[in-house]
Design a protein around this motif. Structure first.
Motif, short mmCIF file in Angstrom:
data_model
loop_
_atom_site.label_atom_id
_atom_site.label_comp_id
_atom_site.label_asym_id
_atom_site.label_seq_id
_atom_site.Cartn_x
_atom_site.Cartn_y
_atom_site.Cartn_z
N ARG B 3 0.85 -1.19 0.00
CA ARG B 3 0.00 0.00 0.00
C ARG B 3 0.88 1.23 0.00
O ARG B 3 1.68 1.43 0.90
CB ARG B 3 -0.92 0.00 1.21
CG ARG B 3 -2.00 -1.02 1.08
CD ARG B 3 -3.01 -0.85 2.16
NE ARG B 3 -2.49 -1.18 3.47
CZ ARG B 3 -3.23 -1.21 4.57
NH1 ARG B 3 -4.49 -0.90 4.50
NH2 ARG B 3 -2.71 -1.53 5.72
N PRO B 6 -1.44 5.12 3.18
CA PRO B 6 -2.18 4.43 4.23
C PRO B 6 -3.67 4.67 4.07
O PRO B 6 -4.10 5.80 3.82
CB PRO B 6 -1.64 5.08 5.52
CG PRO B 6 -1.09 6.39 5.09
CD PRO B 6 -0.62 6.22 3.69
N THR B 9 -8.89 2.38 8.55
CA THR B 9 -9.56 1.14 8.94
C THR B 9 -11.07 1.42 8.93
O THR B 9 -11.49 2.59 8.87
CB THR B 9 -9.13 0.71 10.35
OG1 THR B 9 -9.53 1.72 11.27
CG2 THR B 9 -7.63 0.50 10.42
N GLN B 12 -12.18 3.72 11.75
CA GLN B 12 -11.70 5.09 11.50
C GLN B 12 -12.57 5.78 10.43
O GLN B 12 -12.94 6.95 10.56
CB GLN B 12 -10.24 5.08 11.04
CG GLN B 12 -9.26 4.78 12.17
CD GLN B 12 -7.84 4.55 11.67
OE1 GLN B 12 -7.62 4.29 10.49
NE2 GLN B 12 -6.89 4.62 12.57
N ARG B 42 -20.65 -1.91 15.56
CA ARG B 42 -20.77 -1.23 16.85
C ARG B 42 -19.34 -1.08 17.38
O ARG B 42 -18.71 -2.05 17.82
CB ARG B 42 -21.62 -2.02 17.83
CG ARG B 42 -21.79 -1.27 19.14
CD ARG B 42 -22.82 -1.90 20.06
NE ARG B 42 -22.78 -1.24 21.36
CZ ARG B 42 -23.59 -0.27 21.75
NH1 ARG B 42 -24.51 0.17 20.94
NH2 ARG B 42 -23.49 0.26 22.95
N ILE B 43 -18.84 0.14 17.30
CA ILE B 43 -17.44 0.39 17.66
C ILE B 43 -17.28 0.29 19.18
O ILE B 43 -18.04 0.90 19.94
CB ILE B 43 -17.00 1.80 17.18
CG1 ILE B 43 -17.18 1.92 15.67
CG2 ILE B 43 -15.54 2.06 17.55
CD1 ILE B 43 -17.01 3.34 15.14
N ALA B 44 -16.31 -0.52 19.62
CA ALA B 44 -16.03 -0.65 21.05
C ALA B 44 -15.45 0.67 21.57
O ALA B 44 -14.76 1.38 20.83
CB ALA B 44 -15.05 -1.79 21.29
N THR B 47 -11.73 0.99 21.34
CA THR B 47 -11.32 1.18 19.94
C THR B 47 -11.58 2.63 19.52
O THR B 47 -10.75 3.25 18.85
CB THR B 47 -12.11 0.22 19.02
OG1 THR B 47 -11.99 -1.10 19.55
CG2 THR B 47 -11.59 0.24 17.60
N LEU B 48 -12.75 3.16 19.91
CA LEU B 48 -13.13 4.52 19.52
C LEU B 48 -12.10 5.54 20.03
O LEU B 48 -11.60 6.36 19.25
CB LEU B 48 -14.52 4.86 20.09
CG LEU B 48 -14.92 6.32 19.96
CD1 LEU B 48 -15.30 6.64 18.52
CD2 LEU B 48 -16.06 6.67 20.89
N TYR B 49 -11.80 5.47 21.33
CA TYR B 49 -10.90 6.50 21.88
C TYR B 49 -9.46 6.32 21.41
O TYR B 49 -8.72 7.29 21.27
CB TYR B 49 -11.03 6.54 23.41
CG TYR B 49 -12.25 7.33 23.81
CD1 TYR B 49 -12.22 8.72 23.84
CD2 TYR B 49 -13.45 6.69 24.06
CE1 TYR B 49 -13.36 9.44 24.14
CE2 TYR B 49 -14.59 7.41 24.37
CZ TYR B 49 -14.54 8.79 24.42
OH TYR B 49 -15.66 9.52 24.70
N GLY B 50 -9.06 5.04 21.14
CA GLY B 50 -7.73 4.81 20.56
C GLY B 50 -7.65 5.44 19.18
O GLY B 50 -6.67 6.13 18.84
N GLU B 53 -7.68 9.30 19.34
CA GLU B 53 -6.39 9.86 19.75
C GLU B 53 -5.39 9.86 18.60
O GLU B 53 -4.69 10.84 18.35
CB GLU B 53 -5.83 9.07 20.94
CG GLU B 53 -4.73 9.84 21.64
CD GLU B 53 -3.80 8.96 22.45
OE1 GLU B 53 -3.88 7.72 22.34
OE2 GLU B 53 -2.98 9.52 23.17
N ARG B 54 -5.35 8.72 17.86
CA ARG B 54 -4.41 8.64 16.73
C ARG B 54 -4.78 9.64 15.64
O ARG B 54 -3.92 10.29 15.05
CB ARG B 54 -4.40 7.22 16.16
CG ARG B 54 -3.60 6.25 17.01
CD ARG B 54 -3.30 4.97 16.24
NE ARG B 54 -4.49 4.23 15.89
CZ ARG B 54 -5.18 3.46 16.72
NH1 ARG B 54 -4.76 3.33 17.96
NH2 ARG B 54 -6.23 2.80 16.33
N ALA B 58 -2.84 12.85 14.08
CA ALA B 58 -2.60 12.95 12.63
C ALA B 58 -3.27 14.19 12.04
O ALA B 58 -3.14 14.46 10.84
CB ALA B 58 -3.09 11.69 11.94
N LEU B 60 -6.54 14.72 11.76
CA LEU B 60 -7.76 14.43 11.01
C LEU B 60 -9.00 14.86 11.80
O LEU B 60 -10.04 15.18 11.20
CB LEU B 60 -7.86 12.94 10.68
CG LEU B 60 -6.67 12.35 9.90
CD1 LEU B 60 -6.90 10.88 9.61
CD2 LEU B 60 -6.44 13.11 8.61
#
Lengths: 320, 113
Positions: B3, B6, B9, B12, B42-44, B47-50, B53-54, B58, B60
């Motif tokens: 790729r 990037p 996901t 995201q 259904r986003i955990a 996972t959502l806050y990770g 933060e990323r 970046a 975004l």
């Protein structure tokens, strides 16, 4: 929501986003103190990732030095594992009786000599414990002396010392995944000593100092092993250890995948090296529950997986 | 497969898509993502806050404002210009990828088993 859910996250993240995260969980699952398992797993994974990123962003020390420090910590823990019960009994003056681990127990008091046994002043397990505590606190010169004493206890003739009795010669080593290592097999203590020597030589003031709270799981393991008389060669102990190792490997992989950093390869490589040589050298043939080839594959495969993951992550701007 | 750029996901992508109509707080993002995917995603919360933060690092998304609702502090997040551009690029990429399959599948018959 229970604050324990945030245990995997580093302290700065907890203070910055902890409340917000718990409030979101409370909104998503009203009236519950614990969310469903998938949420717990996601929190643990995100916590390990956040912790890994915080470690990588701390540039006070080179990554390879932190990697060697991690490897030394894992090796000290590995050497301590078979002696958890013995150290607990020794510290609390408990006579293990028929539950004593393979070496001969020398009596109720550490200096006493039991019938047909040799006296010992100290338990051998105290050495890896001292080494582990010293490494946690970023004092490798103390760990170096403890590791050197481990080599001495393993290498000296059994009749020449009453410091550790014959524990260093006949005592147990690590028995995970059918890889027998006895205390007189000096590769484990030698590698730990070499790692501590490198850390001592490379300006130890730069090393990470971890909180004493990391000793809580160690004390808990001692309490369980000592209180329930779970000896290290028992199937229950081995299964628990195997589960712990798998969890540690997954954590190393998650950390590597989140950061693309190679430092977590060091502890994985150190354990793979110690156990691979034990299989190749075959000092004993007991406790062999898997074929050698299976064990060797299980030991070396994570190394390649981690190296590949780190390489792949470095090529991406956004982590999965 | 290599790729060059990037890609986002799935969580995201839907987090950014949820913010297109204006700033939202954490649980609001989860609800919108669930609605637009008909309950499939259904986003955990972890996972959502990770991801937030990323993506904040970046550039975004960005933190917008805070509100106190039922004694709880809600932080709202908004889409940045870079985030909007990234989301459009990703949507276009997926549209092109989907067209390769959808355009052909009507004409081509299924191969015999």
């Amino acid at each position: 929501m229970n604050r324990l859910l945030l245990a995997a996250y580093p302290e700065p993240y907890r203070s910055r986003h902890g409340e917000e995260l718990l409030d979101c969980l409370a909104e998503a699952y009203p009236g519950r103190s614990w969310p469903p398992p998938r949420e717990v797993v996601a929190l643990a994974r995100a916590g390990v990732r956040a912790r890994a990123r915080a470690v990588v962003e701390d540039t006070a020390r080179p990554w390879w030095l932190d990697g060697i420090h991690l490897a030394a910590l894992v090796l000290a823990a590995l050497a301590l594992v078979p002696y958890l019960q013995d150290v607990w009994h020794w510290a609390l003056r408990i006579d293990p009786g028929q539950h004593a681990i393979a070496f001969q127990f020398s009596g109720w008091y550490p200096w006493a000599q039991g019938p047909g046994t040799r006296a010992r002043l100290l338990p051998y397990g105290l050495l890896p414990l001292v080494s582990l505590i010293a490494l946690l606190r970023g004092k490798p010169w103390i760990a170096l002396q403890a590791a050197a004493a481990m080599i001495y206890a393993g290498a000296a003739p059994a009749t020449s010392t009453e410091l550790f009795g014959d524990e260093g010669k006949a005592g147990l080593g690590y028995y995970g995944l059918g890889t027998p290592i006895t205390a007189h097999d000096l590769v484990l203590s030698g590698t730990l000593c070499a790692a501590c020597a490198v850390l001592t030589a490379c300006r130890p003031s730069r090393l990470r100092r971890r909180s004493y709270r990391w000793l809580v799981p160690v004390a808990l393991a001692m309490y369980v092993a000592g209180g329930l008389h779970v000896i290290s060669v028992s199937p229950t102990f081995q299964r628990g250890l195997f589960a712990l190792e798998v969890a540690a490997l997954i954590a190393a992989w998650v950390a590597t995948a989140a950061t693309g950093d190679h430092r977590w390869l060091f502890p994985v490589a150190a354990v793979a090296f110690i156990r691979t040589q034990a299989i190749v050298a075959q000092p004993e043939t007991f406790m062999q529950s898997f074929p050698d080839l299976v064990v060797l594959t299980l030991l070396t495969a994570p190394l390649f997986a981690l190296a590949f993951t780190a390489q792949r992550r470095q090529g991406q701007a956004l982590a999965k | 497969m290599t790729r060059q750029n990037p890609s986002l996901t799935e969580p995201q992508y839907f987090i950014l898509a949820a913010l297109m109509d204006g700033p939202l707080h954490g649980y609001g993002i989860i609800k919108v993502a669930e609605q637009v995917t008909d309950g499939r995603l259904r986003i955990a919360v972890g996972t959502l806050y990770g991801a937030l933060e990323r993506m904040e690092r970046a550039g975004l998304v960005a933190a917008d404002h805070e509100e106190i609702v039922d004694g709880r502090a809600r932080r709202y997040y908004k889409l940045t210009e870079d985030g909007t551009a990234m989301l459009s690029r990703e949507a276009l990429r997926m549209q092109q990828a989907a067209a390769v399959v959808i355009g052909r599948s009507r004409d081509a018959g299924a191969a015999p088993a």
